[in-house]
Write an enzyme that holds these catalytic residues in place. Sequence first.
Site, PDB file in Angstrom:
ATOM      1  N   ASP A 109      -0.039   5.219   1.160  1.00  0.00           N
ATOM      2  CA  ASP A 109      -0.411   5.819   2.324  1.00  0.00           C
ATOM      3  C   ASP A 109      -0.311   5.320   3.538  1.00  0.00           C
ATOM      4  O   ASP A 109      -1.038   4.433   3.650  1.00  0.00           O
ATOM      5  CB  ASP A 109      -1.801   6.740   2.082  1.00  0.00           C
ATOM      6  CG  ASP A 109      -1.840   7.330   0.964  1.00  0.00           C
ATOM      7  OD1 ASP A 109      -1.335   8.566   0.675  1.00  0.00           O
ATOM      8  OD2 ASP A 109      -2.700   7.106  -0.083  1.00  0.00           O
ATOM      9  N   ASP A 114      -1.673  -0.562   5.985  1.00  0.00           N
ATOM     10  CA  ASP A 114      -1.971  -0.017   7.360  1.00  0.00           C
ATOM     11  C   ASP A 114      -3.426  -0.246   7.704  1.00  0.00           C
ATOM     12  O   ASP A 114      -3.786  -0.097   8.996  1.00  0.00           O
ATOM     13  CB  ASP A 114      -1.625   1.547   7.441  1.00  0.00           C
ATOM     14  CG  ASP A 114      -2.630   2.365   6.609  1.00  0.00           C
ATOM     15  OD1 ASP A 114      -3.170   3.066   7.095  1.00  0.00           O
ATOM     16  OD2 ASP A 114      -2.628   2.278   5.297  1.00  0.00           O
ATOM     17  N   ASP A 128       1.001  -1.335   0.092  1.00  0.00           N
ATOM     18  CA  ASP A 128      -0.050   0.260   0.039  1.00  0.00           C
ATOM     19  C   ASP A 128       0.930   1.316  -0.061  1.00  0.00           C
ATOM     20  O   ASP A 128       2.209   1.072   0.403  1.00  0.00           O
ATOM     21  CB  ASP A 128      -0.760   0.123   1.346  1.00  0.00           C
ATOM     22  CG  ASP A 128      -1.713   0.988   1.474  1.00  0.00           C
ATOM     23  OD1 ASP A 128      -2.225   1.712   0.412  1.00  0.00           O
ATOM     24  OD2 ASP A 128      -1.692   1.749   2.366  1.00  0.00           O
TER      25      ASP A 128
END
Length: 469
Positions: A18, A313, A16
Amino acid sequence: MAESFSLSDCDVIGFDLDHTLCRYSPQATSMLVYDGFAQYLVAERGFSKDLLNPAPKHWDFCSKGLVLDLEEGNILKLAEDGAVLRASHGTKSLSLDEIVELYGQKREWKHFKTISEEFARSAKYFFYDNYFDLPGVLLCARIVDLLGEREGTKKYDFWKDVIAAIEHNYNSSAFREGAGLFFPALKENPSKYLLPCPESVKSWIRKLKEEGKIIILITSSHSDYCRLLCEHILGENFEELFDIIITNALKPGFFSQIPHQRHFRVLENDQEQDSLPFLEKPGWYSHGNWVHLYDLLKKISNKPEPKVVYFGDSMRSDIFAAHHYSNWETVLVLEELRDNNDMEHKEHKETKFESLKKRVKYEVTEPKAPQSPSKQWGSVFVDSLKSIQDEEETFVPTWYSNCIRAYSTIAIPSIESIAELPLDYKFTRFSEKNSNNDGYYPQAPRELAYIDEPDALMMSQMRTKCACF
Protein backbone atom coordinates in the site's frame (compact mmCIF):
# COMPACT_ATOMS: atom_id res chain seq x y z
CA MET A 1 29.72 2.50 5.42
CA ALA A 2 29.94 3.43 1.76
CA GLU A 3 28.60 6.86 0.83
CA SER A 4 26.75 5.40 -2.15
CA PHE A 5 24.07 2.75 -2.50
CA SER A 6 23.32 0.50 -5.47
CA LEU A 7 20.61 -2.10 -6.01
CA SER A 8 23.16 -4.24 -7.83
CA ASP A 9 24.83 -4.90 -4.47
CA CYS A 10 21.60 -6.27 -2.95
CA ASP A 11 20.63 -9.93 -3.02
CA VAL A 12 17.02 -9.39 -1.95
CA ILE A 13 14.60 -6.65 -3.02
CA GLY A 14 11.58 -6.29 -0.72
CA PHE A 15 8.46 -4.18 -1.16
CA ASP A 16 5.60 -2.94 0.92
CA LEU A 17 2.30 -2.87 -1.01
CA ASP A 18 0.00 0.00 0.00
CA HIS A 19 1.30 3.40 -1.12
CA THR A 20 4.52 1.77 -2.31
CA LEU A 21 3.98 -0.69 -5.15
CA CYS A 22 0.28 0.20 -5.14
CA ARG A 23 -0.44 3.90 -5.44
CA TYR A 24 -3.87 5.26 -4.56
CA SER A 25 -5.87 8.18 -5.90
CA PRO A 26 -5.11 10.49 -2.96
CA GLN A 27 -8.22 12.67 -2.71
CA ALA A 28 -10.76 9.88 -3.28
CA THR A 29 -9.04 7.51 -0.86
CA SER A 30 -8.60 10.14 1.86
CA MET A 31 -12.30 11.01 1.76
CA LEU A 32 -13.23 7.31 1.84
CA VAL A 33 -11.03 6.64 4.88
CA TYR A 34 -12.39 9.70 6.69
CA ASP A 35 -16.01 8.86 5.90
CA GLY A 36 -15.59 5.27 7.08
CA PHE A 37 -14.34 6.38 10.49
CA ALA A 38 -16.73 9.33 10.88
CA GLN A 39 -19.86 7.38 9.93
CA TYR A 40 -19.00 4.68 12.46
CA LEU A 41 -18.42 7.23 15.23
CA VAL A 42 -21.74 8.93 14.53
CA ALA A 43 -23.82 5.78 14.08
CA GLU A 44 -22.23 3.55 16.73
CA ARG A 45 -20.59 5.85 19.27
CA GLY A 46 -23.00 8.78 19.42
CA PHE A 47 -20.76 11.50 18.03
CA SER A 48 -22.30 14.62 16.48
CA LYS A 49 -23.33 14.51 12.81
CA ASP A 50 -21.29 17.70 12.40
CA LEU A 51 -18.30 15.37 12.20
CA LEU A 52 -19.48 14.23 8.76
CA ASN A 53 -18.76 15.86 5.39
CA PRO A 54 -15.71 18.05 6.00
CA ALA A 55 -15.45 21.03 3.65
CA PRO A 56 -12.67 21.05 1.01
CA LYS A 57 -10.77 23.69 3.01
CA HIS A 58 -10.54 21.35 6.00
CA TRP A 59 -8.23 18.97 4.12
CA ASP A 60 -5.40 21.51 4.31
CA PHE A 61 -5.03 20.33 7.92
CA CYS A 62 -3.59 16.96 6.84
CA SER A 63 0.21 16.77 6.89
CA LYS A 64 2.76 14.04 7.61
CA GLY A 65 4.95 14.13 10.68
CA LEU A 66 2.32 15.49 13.09
CA VAL A 67 1.79 14.12 16.59
CA LEU A 68 -1.57 14.04 18.36
CA ASP A 69 -1.17 14.77 22.08
CA LEU A 70 -4.15 12.84 23.42
CA GLU A 71 -3.81 14.25 26.92
CA GLU A 72 -4.28 17.85 25.79
CA GLY A 73 -6.17 17.54 22.51
CA ASN A 74 -3.28 19.29 20.75
CA ILE A 75 -1.64 18.46 17.43
CA LEU A 76 2.10 19.17 17.29
CA LYS A 77 4.76 19.71 14.66
CA LEU A 78 8.18 19.02 16.18
CA ALA A 79 11.73 20.08 15.43
CA GLU A 80 14.53 17.52 15.27
CA ASP A 81 15.26 18.06 18.99
CA GLY A 82 11.60 17.79 20.00
CA ALA A 83 10.84 21.51 20.30
CA VAL A 84 7.28 22.40 19.31
CA LEU A 85 7.46 24.35 16.04
CA ARG A 86 3.71 24.70 15.45
CA ALA A 87 0.66 23.48 17.32
CA SER A 88 -3.09 23.52 17.20
CA HIS A 89 -5.85 22.76 19.67
CA GLY A 90 -8.24 20.80 17.54
CA THR A 91 -8.02 22.58 14.20
CA LYS A 92 -7.31 26.01 15.75
CA SER A 93 -3.67 27.08 15.43
CA LEU A 94 -1.99 28.12 18.66
CA SER A 95 0.07 31.31 18.88
CA LEU A 96 3.70 31.30 19.97
CA ASP A 97 2.65 32.67 23.38
CA GLU A 98 0.11 29.87 23.79
CA ILE A 99 2.71 27.25 22.83
CA VAL A 100 5.17 28.64 25.40
CA GLU A 101 2.44 28.71 28.05
CA LEU A 102 1.69 25.03 27.43
CA TYR A 103 5.19 23.67 26.81
CA GLY A 104 7.56 26.14 28.50
CA GLN A 105 10.21 28.50 27.18
CA LYS A 106 12.07 25.68 25.45
CA ARG A 107 8.79 24.34 24.05
CA GLU A 108 9.70 20.78 25.06
CA TRP A 109 7.14 18.02 24.55
CA LYS A 110 7.49 15.58 27.44
CA HIS A 111 7.01 12.39 25.41
CA PHE A 112 9.52 13.21 22.70
CA LYS A 113 12.33 10.97 23.96
CA THR A 114 10.02 7.94 24.17
CA ILE A 115 8.49 8.33 20.73
CA SER A 116 11.76 9.27 19.00
CA GLU A 117 13.70 6.28 20.32
CA GLU A 118 11.25 3.50 19.50
CA PHE A 119 8.28 4.97 17.60
CA ALA A 120 6.18 3.21 20.22
CA ARG A 121 2.47 3.93 20.18
CA SER A 122 0.73 4.97 23.35
CA ALA A 123 -2.64 5.91 24.79
CA LYS A 124 -1.07 9.34 25.29
CA TYR A 125 -0.08 10.20 21.71
CA PHE A 126 -0.23 9.10 18.07
CA PHE A 127 2.23 9.79 15.25
CA TYR A 128 0.88 10.37 11.72
CA ASP A 129 3.29 9.10 9.10
CA ASN A 130 1.33 7.45 6.27
CA TYR A 131 -1.55 8.30 3.97
CA PHE A 132 -4.00 5.83 5.49
CA ASP A 133 -3.50 7.58 8.84
CA LEU A 134 -3.62 11.19 7.64
CA PRO A 135 -7.43 11.51 7.41
CA GLY A 136 -7.40 10.53 11.08
CA VAL A 137 -5.53 13.66 12.14
CA LEU A 138 -8.30 15.81 10.64
CA LEU A 139 -10.96 13.59 12.20
CA CYS A 140 -9.40 13.80 15.67
CA ALA A 141 -8.88 17.55 15.43
CA ARG A 142 -12.54 18.04 14.51
CA ILE A 143 -13.58 15.80 17.42
CA VAL A 144 -11.63 18.08 19.77
CA ASP A 145 -13.32 21.11 18.21
CA LEU A 146 -16.80 19.65 18.70
CA LEU A 147 -16.15 18.45 22.25
CA GLY A 148 -14.85 21.89 23.17
CA GLU A 149 -17.74 23.75 21.58
CA ARG A 150 -20.54 21.59 22.94
CA GLU A 151 -19.23 20.21 26.22
CA GLY A 152 -16.32 22.40 27.26
CA THR A 153 -14.17 19.27 27.49
CA LYS A 154 -10.56 19.68 28.59
CA LYS A 155 -9.65 16.02 29.03
CA TYR A 156 -10.06 13.70 26.10
CA ASP A 157 -10.97 10.02 26.11
CA PHE A 158 -12.22 9.62 22.54
CA TRP A 159 -9.21 7.59 21.37
CA LYS A 160 -10.87 4.28 22.30
CA ASP A 161 -13.71 5.21 19.95
CA VAL A 162 -11.30 6.03 17.10
CA ILE A 163 -9.58 2.65 17.60
CA ALA A 164 -12.97 0.95 17.43
CA ALA A 165 -13.69 2.76 14.14
CA ILE A 166 -10.34 1.61 12.73
CA GLU A 167 -10.94 -2.00 13.77
CA HIS A 168 -14.47 -1.95 12.33
CA ASN A 169 -13.19 -0.85 8.93
CA TYR A 170 -9.96 -2.86 8.76
CA ASN A 171 -10.28 -6.00 10.91
CA SER A 172 -9.23 -9.37 9.47
CA SER A 173 -12.72 -10.35 8.32
CA ALA A 174 -13.89 -6.93 7.09
CA PHE A 175 -12.97 -7.54 3.45
CA ARG A 176 -14.63 -10.96 3.33
CA GLU A 177 -17.74 -9.82 5.19
CA GLY A 178 -18.08 -6.45 3.46
CA ALA A 179 -17.93 -4.64 6.79
CA GLY A 180 -17.27 -0.94 7.11
CA LEU A 181 -17.11 1.49 4.22
CA PHE A 182 -13.55 1.10 2.90
CA PHE A 183 -13.39 -2.44 1.53
CA PRO A 184 -16.88 -2.51 -0.04
CA ALA A 185 -16.12 0.70 -1.94
CA LEU A 186 -12.76 -0.66 -3.19
CA LYS A 187 -14.34 -3.91 -4.32
CA GLU A 188 -17.17 -2.14 -6.12
CA ASN A 189 -14.99 0.35 -8.01
CA PRO A 190 -11.24 -0.29 -7.65
CA SER A 191 -10.36 2.02 -10.56
CA LYS A 192 -11.75 4.99 -8.64
CA TYR A 193 -9.21 4.51 -5.86
CA LEU A 194 -6.24 2.63 -7.36
CA LEU A 195 -3.75 4.04 -9.84
CA PRO A 196 -2.40 1.66 -12.49
CA CYS A 197 1.12 0.39 -11.96
CA PRO A 198 3.28 1.67 -14.85
CA GLU A 199 4.61 -0.93 -17.28
CA SER A 200 8.10 0.38 -16.53
CA VAL A 201 7.77 -0.80 -12.91
CA LYS A 202 6.52 -4.27 -13.87
CA SER A 203 9.32 -4.63 -16.44
CA TRP A 204 11.83 -3.46 -13.83
CA ILE A 205 10.74 -6.12 -11.32
CA ARG A 206 11.03 -8.81 -14.01
CA LYS A 207 14.50 -7.53 -14.86
CA LEU A 208 15.51 -7.72 -11.20
CA LYS A 209 14.45 -11.38 -11.14
CA GLU A 210 16.35 -12.06 -14.35
CA GLU A 211 19.43 -10.60 -12.68
CA GLY A 212 19.08 -13.19 -9.92
CA LYS A 213 17.53 -10.96 -7.26
CA ILE A 214 15.10 -12.51 -4.79
CA ILE A 215 11.87 -10.48 -4.86
CA ILE A 216 9.64 -10.38 -1.77
CA LEU A 217 6.40 -8.62 -0.86
CA ILE A 218 5.72 -7.91 2.82
CA THR A 219 2.41 -6.21 3.59
CA SER A 220 0.15 -5.84 6.61
CA SER A 221 -2.85 -6.10 4.30
CA HIS A 222 -4.72 -9.39 4.45
CA SER A 223 -4.33 -11.88 1.63
CA ASP A 224 -7.79 -11.30 0.10
CA TYR A 225 -7.26 -7.54 -0.09
CA CYS A 226 -3.68 -8.01 -1.30
CA ARG A 227 -5.00 -10.21 -4.10
CA LEU A 228 -7.51 -7.56 -5.19
CA LEU A 229 -4.86 -4.84 -5.27
CA CYS A 230 -2.23 -6.90 -7.07
CA GLU A 231 -4.59 -8.30 -9.69
CA HIS A 232 -5.85 -4.79 -10.43
CA ILE A 233 -2.48 -3.03 -10.67
CA LEU A 234 -0.12 -5.85 -11.72
CA GLY A 235 -2.38 -8.32 -13.53
CA GLU A 236 -3.76 -11.80 -12.85
CA ASN A 237 -0.30 -13.37 -12.99
CA PHE A 238 1.15 -11.04 -10.36
CA GLU A 239 2.43 -13.94 -8.24
CA GLU A 240 5.05 -14.65 -10.90
CA LEU A 241 6.75 -11.36 -10.00
CA PHE A 242 7.54 -12.43 -6.44
CA ASP A 243 9.49 -15.29 -4.89
CA ILE A 244 7.91 -14.78 -1.46
CA ILE A 245 4.65 -13.03 -0.52
CA ILE A 246 3.89 -12.30 3.14
CA THR A 247 0.46 -10.86 4.01
CA ASN A 248 -1.03 -9.85 7.36
CA ALA A 249 2.55 -9.25 8.47
CA LEU A 250 1.40 -6.94 11.28
CA LYS A 251 4.29 -4.53 10.86
CA PRO A 252 6.19 -3.19 12.74
CA GLY A 253 5.78 -6.29 14.93
CA PHE A 254 7.06 -8.40 12.04
CA PHE A 255 10.45 -6.79 12.68
CA SER A 256 10.32 -5.78 16.35
CA GLN A 257 8.82 -8.67 18.33
CA ILE A 258 12.05 -10.42 19.25
CA PRO A 259 12.58 -12.96 20.80
CA HIS A 260 8.80 -13.60 20.83
CA GLN A 261 8.41 -13.88 17.07
CA ARG A 262 5.07 -14.64 15.49
CA HIS A 263 5.20 -17.87 13.52
CA PHE A 264 4.35 -17.91 9.84
CA ARG A 265 1.08 -19.51 8.79
CA VAL A 266 0.17 -21.28 5.58
CA LEU A 267 -2.83 -20.06 3.59
CA GLU A 268 -5.65 -21.97 1.98
CA ASN A 269 -8.29 -20.00 0.05
CA ASP A 270 -7.06 -16.89 1.88
CA GLN A 271 -7.71 -18.55 5.25
CA GLU A 272 -4.84 -18.96 7.70
CA GLN A 273 -4.06 -22.58 8.54
CA ASP A 274 -1.17 -24.33 10.31
CA SER A 275 1.58 -22.51 12.17
CA LEU A 276 5.12 -23.05 10.90
CA PRO A 277 8.11 -23.11 13.27
CA PHE A 278 10.33 -22.07 10.33
CA LEU A 279 10.13 -21.58 6.55
CA GLU A 280 11.39 -24.30 4.24
CA LYS A 281 10.65 -22.86 0.79
CA PRO A 282 9.43 -19.77 -1.09
CA GLY A 283 5.67 -19.25 -1.29
CA TRP A 284 2.77 -17.19 0.05
CA TYR A 285 2.44 -16.96 3.84
CA SER A 286 0.83 -14.81 6.52
CA HIS A 287 2.03 -13.35 9.85
CA GLY A 288 5.65 -14.36 10.54
CA ASN A 289 8.82 -12.55 11.51
CA TRP A 290 11.95 -11.27 9.83
CA VAL A 291 14.30 -13.71 11.63
CA HIS A 292 12.72 -16.83 10.14
CA LEU A 293 12.37 -15.08 6.78
CA TYR A 294 16.06 -14.18 6.82
CA ASP A 295 16.96 -17.83 7.53
CA LEU A 296 15.07 -18.79 4.36
CA LEU A 297 16.78 -16.01 2.40
CA LYS A 298 20.17 -17.38 3.46
CA LYS A 299 19.16 -20.78 2.20
CA ILE A 300 17.81 -19.77 -1.22
CA SER A 301 20.53 -17.15 -1.87
CA ASN A 302 23.26 -19.55 -0.71
CA LYS A 303 24.86 -16.67 1.20
CA PRO A 304 25.56 -16.45 4.95
CA GLU A 305 24.44 -12.79 5.11
CA PRO A 306 22.35 -11.82 2.06
CA LYS A 307 21.96 -8.06 1.66
CA VAL A 308 18.33 -6.93 1.77
CA VAL A 309 16.74 -3.62 0.74
CA TYR A 310 13.13 -2.85 1.63
CA PHE A 311 10.92 -0.23 -0.03
CA GLY A 312 8.11 1.27 2.07
CA ASP A 313 6.13 4.43 2.78
CA SER A 314 5.57 4.29 6.55
CA MET A 315 8.36 5.63 8.74
CA ARG A 316 7.14 3.66 11.76
CA SER A 317 6.05 0.36 10.22
CA ASP A 318 8.48 0.04 7.29
CA ILE A 319 11.54 2.26 7.43
CA PHE A 320 12.40 2.56 11.12
CA ALA A 321 11.45 -1.06 11.87
CA ALA A 322 13.39 -2.65 9.00
CA HIS A 323 16.43 -0.44 9.64
CA HIS A 324 16.47 -0.58 13.44
CA TYR A 325 15.69 -4.24 14.06
CA SER A 326 16.85 -5.98 10.87
CA ASN A 327 19.63 -3.63 9.75
CA TRP A 328 18.24 -3.78 6.21
CA GLU A 329 18.79 -1.05 3.67
CA THR A 330 15.59 1.00 3.36
CA VAL A 331 14.11 3.11 0.57
CA LEU A 332 11.41 5.55 1.67
CA VAL A 333 8.72 6.17 -0.96
CA LEU A 334 7.84 9.77 -0.20
CA GLU A 335 5.19 11.29 -2.43
CA GLU A 336 5.88 14.75 -0.99
CA LEU A 337 8.96 14.65 -3.23
CA ARG A 338 6.71 14.03 -6.24
CA ASP A 339 4.67 17.14 -5.45
CA ASN A 340 7.84 19.14 -4.86
CA ASN A 341 9.34 18.12 -8.20
CA ASP A 342 6.06 18.58 -10.08
CA MET A 343 5.67 22.12 -8.76
CA GLU A 344 9.20 23.02 -9.81
CA HIS A 345 8.56 21.61 -13.29
CA LYS A 346 5.33 23.61 -13.60
CA GLU A 347 7.00 26.84 -12.57
CA HIS A 348 9.34 26.57 -15.54
CA LYS A 349 6.37 26.30 -17.91
CA GLU A 350 3.94 28.81 -16.40
CA THR A 351 4.06 32.38 -15.25
CA LYS A 352 3.76 32.78 -11.48
CA PHE A 353 0.32 34.32 -11.95
CA GLU A 354 -0.96 31.35 -13.98
CA SER A 355 0.44 28.87 -11.46
CA LEU A 356 -1.10 30.75 -8.53
CA LYS A 357 -4.47 31.00 -10.29
CA LYS A 358 -4.56 27.22 -10.89
CA ARG A 359 -3.63 26.42 -7.31
CA VAL A 360 -6.33 28.71 -5.89
CA LYS A 361 -8.95 27.12 -8.16
CA TYR A 362 -7.80 23.65 -7.11
CA GLU A 363 -8.02 24.42 -3.41
CA VAL A 364 -11.54 25.78 -3.70
CA THR A 365 -13.10 23.02 -5.81
CA GLU A 366 -11.75 19.83 -4.22
CA PRO A 367 -9.80 18.57 -1.20
CA LYS A 368 -6.06 19.03 -1.12
CA ALA A 369 -4.07 15.90 -1.93
CA PRO A 370 -2.53 14.62 1.33
CA GLN A 371 1.03 14.88 0.01
CA SER A 372 0.61 18.53 -1.04
CA PRO A 373 2.00 21.22 1.30
CA SER A 374 -0.31 22.44 4.04
CA LYS A 375 -0.77 26.18 4.55
CA GLN A 376 -1.47 25.63 8.25
CA TRP A 377 1.50 23.33 8.93
CA GLY A 378 4.06 24.36 6.29
CA SER A 379 6.80 22.14 4.92
CA VAL A 380 7.18 18.61 6.32
CA PHE A 381 10.95 19.03 5.96
CA VAL A 382 11.83 22.46 7.39
CA ASP A 383 10.25 25.16 9.55
CA SER A 384 11.14 28.33 11.39
CA LEU A 385 11.93 28.32 15.08
CA LYS A 386 11.03 31.70 16.54
CA SER A 387 12.49 33.15 19.70
CA ILE A 388 9.87 34.74 21.94
CA GLN A 389 12.40 37.14 23.47
CA ASP A 390 13.77 38.89 20.41
CA GLU A 391 11.52 37.41 17.69
CA GLU A 392 14.64 36.10 15.96
CA GLU A 393 13.83 33.38 13.44
CA THR A 394 16.02 30.43 12.50
CA PHE A 395 15.22 27.58 10.13
CA VAL A 396 15.59 24.02 11.37
CA PRO A 397 14.84 20.50 10.08
CA THR A 398 11.64 18.96 11.39
CA TRP A 399 11.68 15.79 13.44
CA TYR A 400 10.12 13.94 10.51
CA SER A 401 12.89 15.22 8.22
CA ASN A 402 15.48 14.06 10.73
CA CYS A 403 13.86 10.59 10.83
CA ILE A 404 14.14 10.35 7.05
CA ARG A 405 17.87 10.97 7.23
CA ALA A 406 18.39 8.71 10.24
CA TYR A 407 16.54 5.58 9.09
CA SER A 408 16.34 5.69 5.28
CA THR A 409 19.11 4.73 2.90
CA ILE A 410 17.55 6.95 0.22
CA ALA A 411 14.15 8.60 -0.37
CA ILE A 412 12.33 8.65 -3.72
CA PRO A 413 8.97 10.07 -4.91
CA SER A 414 7.86 6.74 -6.41
CA ILE A 415 9.24 3.43 -7.61
CA GLU A 416 8.54 4.60 -11.14
CA SER A 417 11.14 7.35 -10.69
CA ILE A 418 14.00 4.80 -10.54
CA ALA A 419 12.59 1.97 -12.69
CA GLU A 420 14.51 2.93 -15.82
CA LEU A 421 17.87 3.57 -14.13
CA PRO A 422 20.73 1.10 -14.65
CA LEU A 423 20.75 -1.56 -11.95
CA ASP A 424 24.24 -0.47 -10.86
CA TYR A 425 23.24 3.21 -10.57
CA LYS A 426 24.93 4.67 -7.49
CA PHE A 427 22.64 6.73 -5.27
CA THR A 428 24.15 9.06 -2.69
CA ARG A 429 22.89 7.69 0.61
CA PHE A 430 21.84 9.57 3.73
CA SER A 431 24.74 9.74 6.16
CA GLU A 432 26.31 12.04 8.70
CA LYS A 433 29.14 12.67 6.23
CA ASN A 434 26.81 13.99 3.54
CA SER A 435 24.78 17.19 3.44
CA ASN A 436 21.08 17.58 4.23
CA ASN A 437 20.39 17.48 0.49
CA ASP A 438 21.98 14.08 -0.17
CA GLY A 439 19.93 10.91 -0.06
CA TYR A 440 16.95 12.33 -1.91
CA TYR A 441 16.46 11.22 -5.51
CA PRO A 442 16.11 12.79 -8.04
CA GLN A 443 16.58 15.93 -5.98
CA ALA A 444 16.17 17.21 -2.45
CA PRO A 445 13.20 19.30 -1.33
CA ARG A 446 13.93 22.91 -2.14
CA GLU A 447 13.25 23.96 1.46
CA LEU A 448 16.30 22.09 2.77
CA ALA A 449 18.60 24.52 0.96
CA TYR A 450 17.17 27.30 3.11
CA ILE A 451 18.60 25.90 6.36
CA ASP A 452 22.01 27.15 5.25
CA GLU A 453 20.57 30.11 3.32
CA PRO A 454 17.87 31.69 5.53
CA ASP A 455 17.99 34.98 3.62
CA ALA A 456 17.07 33.14 0.43
CA LEU A 457 14.01 31.69 2.13
CA MET A 458 12.88 35.06 3.46
CA MET A 459 13.18 36.59 0.01
CA SER A 460 11.22 33.67 -1.47
CA GLN A 461 8.45 34.18 1.10
CA MET A 462 8.31 37.90 0.36
CA ARG A 463 7.97 37.21 -3.38
CA THR A 464 5.18 34.72 -2.67
CA LYS A 465 3.28 37.24 -0.54
CA CYS A 466 3.66 39.93 -3.18
CA ALA A 467 2.36 37.57 -5.87
CA CYS A 468 -0.84 37.07 -3.90
CA PHE A 469 -1.93 40.72 -4.10
